[in-house]
Design a protein around this motif. Structure first.
Motif, PDB file in Angstrom:
ATOM      1  N   ARG A  18       0.827  -1.204   0.000  1.00 54.14           N
ATOM      2  CA  ARG A  18       0.000   0.000   0.000  1.00 54.14           C
ATOM      3  C   ARG A  18       0.863   1.258   0.000  1.00 54.14           C
ATOM      4  N   VAL A  19       2.003   1.202   0.745  1.00 50.31           N
ATOM      5  CA  VAL A  19       2.928   2.342   0.720  1.00 50.31           C
ATOM      6  C   VAL A  19       3.428   2.537  -0.709  1.00 50.31           C
ATOM      7  N   ALA A  20       3.717   1.415  -1.383  1.00 51.28           N
ATOM      8  CA  ALA A  20       4.181   1.506  -2.779  1.00 51.28           C
ATOM      9  C   ALA A  20       3.123   2.190  -3.637  1.00 51.28           C
ATOM     10  N   TRP A  45      13.688  22.978   6.727  1.00 49.44           N
ATOM     11  CA  TRP A  45      13.987  21.749   7.487  1.00 49.44           C
ATOM     12  C   TRP A  45      15.126  20.987   6.802  1.00 49.44           C
ATOM     13  N   LYS A  46      15.068  20.956   5.472  1.00 52.34           N
ATOM     14  CA  LYS A  46      16.111  20.223   4.736  1.00 52.34           C
ATOM     15  C   LYS A  46      17.442  20.963   4.801  1.00 52.34           C
ATOM     16  N   ARG A  47      17.369  22.302   4.788  1.00 49.43           N
ATOM     17  CA  ARG A  47      18.631  23.068   4.860  1.00 49.43           C
ATOM     18  C   ARG A  47      19.353  22.778   6.169  1.00 49.43           C
ATOM     19  N   ASP A  63      21.412   8.786   0.700  1.00 51.14           N
ATOM     20  CA  ASP A  63      20.130   9.452   0.967  1.00 51.14           C
ATOM     21  C   ASP A  63      19.058   8.394   0.742  1.00 51.14           C
ATOM     22  N   ILE A  64      18.703   7.705   1.839  1.00 49.24           N
ATOM     23  CA  ILE A  64      17.750   6.584   1.700  1.00 49.24           C
ATOM     24  C   ILE A  64      16.320   7.110   1.844  1.00 49.24           C
ATOM     25  N   ALA A  65      15.394   6.499   1.103  1.00 48.57           N
ATOM     26  CA  ALA A  65      14.031   7.035   0.951  1.00 48.57           C
ATOM     27  C   ALA A  65      14.147   8.435   0.368  1.00 48.57           C
ATOM     28  N   GLY A  66      15.114   8.591  -0.514  1.00 44.87           N
ATOM     29  CA  GLY A  66      15.493   9.909  -1.035  1.00 44.87           C
ATOM     30  C   GLY A  66      14.477  10.504  -1.981  1.00 44.87           C
ATOM     31  N   GLY A  67      13.565   9.687  -2.505  1.00 42.69           N
ATOM     32  CA  GLY A  67      12.460  10.191  -3.330  1.00 42.69           C
ATOM     33  C   GLY A  67      12.942  11.055  -4.471  1.00 42.69           C
ATOM     34  N   THR A  68      12.432  12.273  -4.526  1.00 40.63           N
ATOM     35  CA  THR A  68      12.727  13.143  -5.658  1.00 40.63           C
ATOM     36  C   THR A  68      14.042  13.905  -5.483  1.00 40.63           C
ATOM     37  N   ALA A  88      18.750   6.420  -2.862  1.00 41.30           N
ATOM     38  CA  ALA A  88      18.107   5.106  -2.827  1.00 41.30           C
ATOM     39  C   ALA A  88      16.660   5.259  -2.392  1.00 41.30           C
ATOM     40  N   ASP A  89      15.795   4.475  -3.008  1.00 46.72           N
ATOM     41  CA  ASP A  89      14.372   4.508  -2.657  1.00 46.72           C
ATOM     42  C   ASP A  89      13.780   3.162  -3.044  1.00 46.72           C
ATOM     43  N   ILE A  90      12.732   2.756  -2.318  1.00 47.03           N
ATOM     44  CA  ILE A  90      12.111   1.474  -2.620  1.00 47.03           C
ATOM     45  C   ILE A  90      11.231   1.573  -3.872  1.00 47.03           C
ATOM     46  N   ASN A  91      10.897   2.819  -4.235  1.00 46.95           N
ATOM     47  CA  ASN A  91       9.869   3.026  -5.243  1.00 46.95           C
ATOM     48  C   ASN A  91      10.433   3.546  -6.567  1.00 46.95           C
ATOM     49  N   GLN A 115      17.505   1.174  -6.340  1.00 46.38           N
ATOM     50  CA  GLN A 115      16.214   0.801  -5.758  1.00 46.38           C
ATOM     51  C   GLN A 115      16.490  -0.135  -4.582  1.00 46.38           C
ATOM     52  N   ALA A 116      16.142   0.303  -3.381  1.00 49.03           N
ATOM     53  CA  ALA A 116      16.488  -0.503  -2.202  1.00 49.03           C
ATOM     54  C   ALA A 116      15.483  -0.265  -1.084  1.00 49.03           C
ATOM     55  N   ASN A 117      15.342  -1.306  -0.271  1.00 50.14           N
ATOM     56  CA  ASN A 117      14.491  -1.216   0.925  1.00 50.14           C
ATOM     57  C   ASN A 117      15.378  -0.846   2.112  1.00 50.14           C
ATOM     58  N   ILE A 133      17.762  10.110   6.122  1.00 45.60           N
ATOM     59  CA  ILE A 133      16.434   9.590   5.754  1.00 45.60           C
ATOM     60  C   ILE A 133      15.451  10.693   6.126  1.00 45.60           C
ATOM     61  N   ALA A 134      14.896  11.337   5.101  1.00 51.65           N
ATOM     62  CA  ALA A 134      14.022  12.494   5.334  1.00 51.65           C
ATOM     63  C   ALA A 134      12.592  12.127   4.977  1.00 51.65           C
ATOM     64  N   PHE A 135      11.713  12.220   5.925  1.00 50.20           N
ATOM     65  CA  PHE A 135      10.291  11.928   5.738  1.00 50.20           C
ATOM     66  C   PHE A 135      10.095  10.544   5.117  1.00 50.20           C
ATOM     67  N   GLY A 136      10.962   9.615   5.518  1.00 49.25           N
ATOM     68  CA  GLY A 136      10.898   8.270   4.961  1.00 49.25           C
ATOM     69  C   GLY A 136      10.671   7.218   6.032  1.00 49.25           C
ATOM     70  N   LEU A 137      11.245   7.407   7.219  1.00 47.70           N
ATOM     71  CA  LEU A 137      11.209   6.331   8.224  1.00 47.70           C
ATOM     72  C   LEU A 137       9.787   5.946   8.607  1.00 47.70           C
ATOM     73  N   ARG A 138       8.868   6.910   8.619  1.00 44.72           N
ATOM     74  CA  ARG A 138       7.508   6.568   9.058  1.00 44.72           C
ATOM     75  C   ARG A 138       6.809   5.627   8.088  1.00 44.72           C
ATOM     76  N   ASN A 139       7.297   5.567   6.856  1.00 46.15           N
ATOM     77  CA  ASN A 139       6.676   4.657   5.886  1.00 46.15           C
ATOM     78  C   ASN A 139       7.241   3.244   5.942  1.00 46.15           C
ATOM     79  N   VAL A 140       8.325   3.069   6.672  1.00 44.35           N
ATOM     80  CA  VAL A 140       9.009   1.781   6.704  1.00 44.35           C
ATOM     81  C   VAL A 140       8.286   0.854   7.686  1.00 44.35           C
ATOM     82  N   THR A 141       8.057  -0.387   7.283  1.00 36.99           N
ATOM     83  CA  THR A 141       7.303  -1.310   8.137  1.00 36.99           C
ATOM     84  C   THR A 141       8.101  -1.669   9.390  1.00 36.99           C
TER      85      THR A 141
HETATM   86  N1  SAM Z   1      13.320  12.153   1.170  1.00 36.98           N
HETATM   87  C1  SAM Z   1      12.419  12.775   0.221  1.00 36.98           C
HETATM   88  C2  SAM Z   1      12.020  14.142   0.713  1.00 36.98           C
HETATM   89  O1  SAM Z   1      12.298  14.459   1.858  1.00 36.98           O
HETATM   90  O2  SAM Z   1      11.421  14.906  -0.053  1.00 36.98           O
HETATM   91  C3  SAM Z   1      11.202  11.874  -0.050  1.00 36.98           C
HETATM   92  C4  SAM Z   1      10.316  11.578   1.105  1.00 36.98           C
HETATM   93  S1  SAM Z   1       8.828  10.726   0.665  1.00 36.98           S
HETATM   94  C5  SAM Z   1       7.641  11.411   1.778  1.00 36.98           C
HETATM   95  C6  SAM Z   1       9.060   9.127   1.353  1.00 36.98           C
HETATM   96  C7  SAM Z   1       9.828   8.178   0.460  1.00 36.98           C
HETATM   97  O3  SAM Z   1      10.112   6.987   1.207  1.00 36.98           O
HETATM   98  C8  SAM Z   1       9.093   7.732  -0.794  1.00 36.98           C
HETATM   99  O4  SAM Z   1       9.849   8.054  -1.922  1.00 36.98           O
HETATM  100  C9  SAM Z   1       8.948   6.208  -0.610  1.00 36.98           C
HETATM  101  O5  SAM Z   1       9.003   5.480  -1.815  1.00 36.98           O
HETATM  102  C10 SAM Z   1      10.129   5.906   0.295  1.00 36.98           C
HETATM  103  N2  SAM Z   1      10.041   4.646   1.059  1.00 36.98           N
HETATM  104  C11 SAM Z   1       8.957   4.140   1.692  1.00 36.98           C
HETATM  105  N3  SAM Z   1       9.266   2.975   2.298  1.00 36.98           N
HETATM  106  C12 SAM Z   1      10.586   2.739   2.045  1.00 36.98           C
HETATM  107  C13 SAM Z   1      11.484   1.694   2.393  1.00 36.98           C
HETATM  108  N4  SAM Z   1      11.094   0.654   3.134  1.00 36.98           N
HETATM  109  N5  SAM Z   1      12.765   1.775   1.957  1.00 36.98           N
HETATM  110  C14 SAM Z   1      13.171   2.815   1.182  1.00 36.98           C
HETATM  111  N6  SAM Z   1      12.364   3.844   0.824  1.00 36.98           N
HETATM  112  C15 SAM Z   1      11.079   3.806   1.243  1.00 36.98           C
END
Ligand code: SAM
Length: 245
Positions: A18-20, A45-47, A63-68, A88-91, A115-117, A133-141
């Protein structure tokens, strides 16, 4: 085994998929929505995250869960041609939007896209000088597994920075913020990105995320030391930093 997806209990495997779905669906509107929903404050916040990272020319950064790629873009300039940054990002959708954006910004040879978890990072022990890891950890199971994996791939002396939504200690601010994120945010998501459900999930995942102290303890349990945090914007967001000694 079940876990939380927002308020719902769902099987562990289902949360990941579902996160995907959420991030496939928000990828193209992600940057615009970030600016809109945070009134541009995510840039500040990022600065601060970049300032606290202490990255220097020649460093290796993950930069894990680095998104865009907002952080990756800044790091690629700081590490210079002898350094490297792994975005790196899972998506895959988020990664490809990130890659296009970085290429448009003239970022070249020192960035890799993987592409990595976060729960099982595909890198050898002691690889990186800094991990964000910015705004990413909360999505991790499994957040504990992710923190352990990050600690493992950090070099001794390396820093882990976690930028994440947190809990405002002030009750009034907390209430106002809840109203904003549960009532207004999904509506903005519906109007602008035609995707209220994804933004409802994002709001719910913020509420479920561990508070400042709990996250600090989790980082310590994962093996990080000298863990400290700073509340930003009244604790709506917190920046945690730990060192692997
Ligand atoms: N870091 C970027 C930022 O601050 O703008 C993107 C944050 S975005 C809210 C969260 C990212 O976490 C998404 O790109 C999502 O695909 C990634 N993500 C979710 N679960 C993940 C996991 N288990 N491992 C790696 N990335 C994951």
């Amino acid at each position: 085994r079940t876990t939380h997806f927002g308020y719902q209990e769902v099987p562990v495997e289902e949360k990941a998929s579902r996160v995907a779905d959420v991030f496939h669906s928000v990828a193209t509107s992600y940057d615009v929505m970030n600016d809109l929903m945070s009134f541009g404050i995510h840039r500040l916040w990022k600065r601060l995250t970049i300032e606290r990272a202490g990255v220097r020319p020649g460093h290796s950064v993950l930069d894990i869960a680095g998104g865009t790629g907002d952080l990756t873009l800044k790091f690629s300039r700081l590490v210079g041609p002898r350094g490297r940054v792994v975005l790196a990002d899972i998506n895959q959708s988020m990664l490809s939007v990130g890659r296009d954006k970085l290429l448009d910004n003239g970022v070249g040879g020192n960035v890799e896209y993987v592409q990595a978890n976060a729960e099982c990072l595909p890198f050898p022990d002691n690889t990186f000088d800094c991990i964000t890891i910015a705004f990413g950890l909360r999505n991790v199971t499994d957040k504990d597994a992710a923190l352990r994996s990050m600690a493992r791939v950090l070099k001794p002396g390396g820093r882990l920075l976690v930028l994440e939504f947190s809990k405002p200690p002030n009750a009034l601010l907390s209430k106002a913020y809840d109203e904003y994120s549960f009532r207004l945010l999904p509506r903005i998501g519906e109007l602008v990105a035609r995707d209220g459900d994804s933004y409802r999930y994002l709001a719910e995942s913020i509420r479920m995320h561990p508070d400042q102290r709990t996250l600090k303890e989790m980082m310590e349990t994962a093996g990080l030391e000298r863990v400290e945090y700073t509340n930003l914007t009244g604790g709506i967001v917190a920046l945690h930093r730990g060192i692997k000694l």
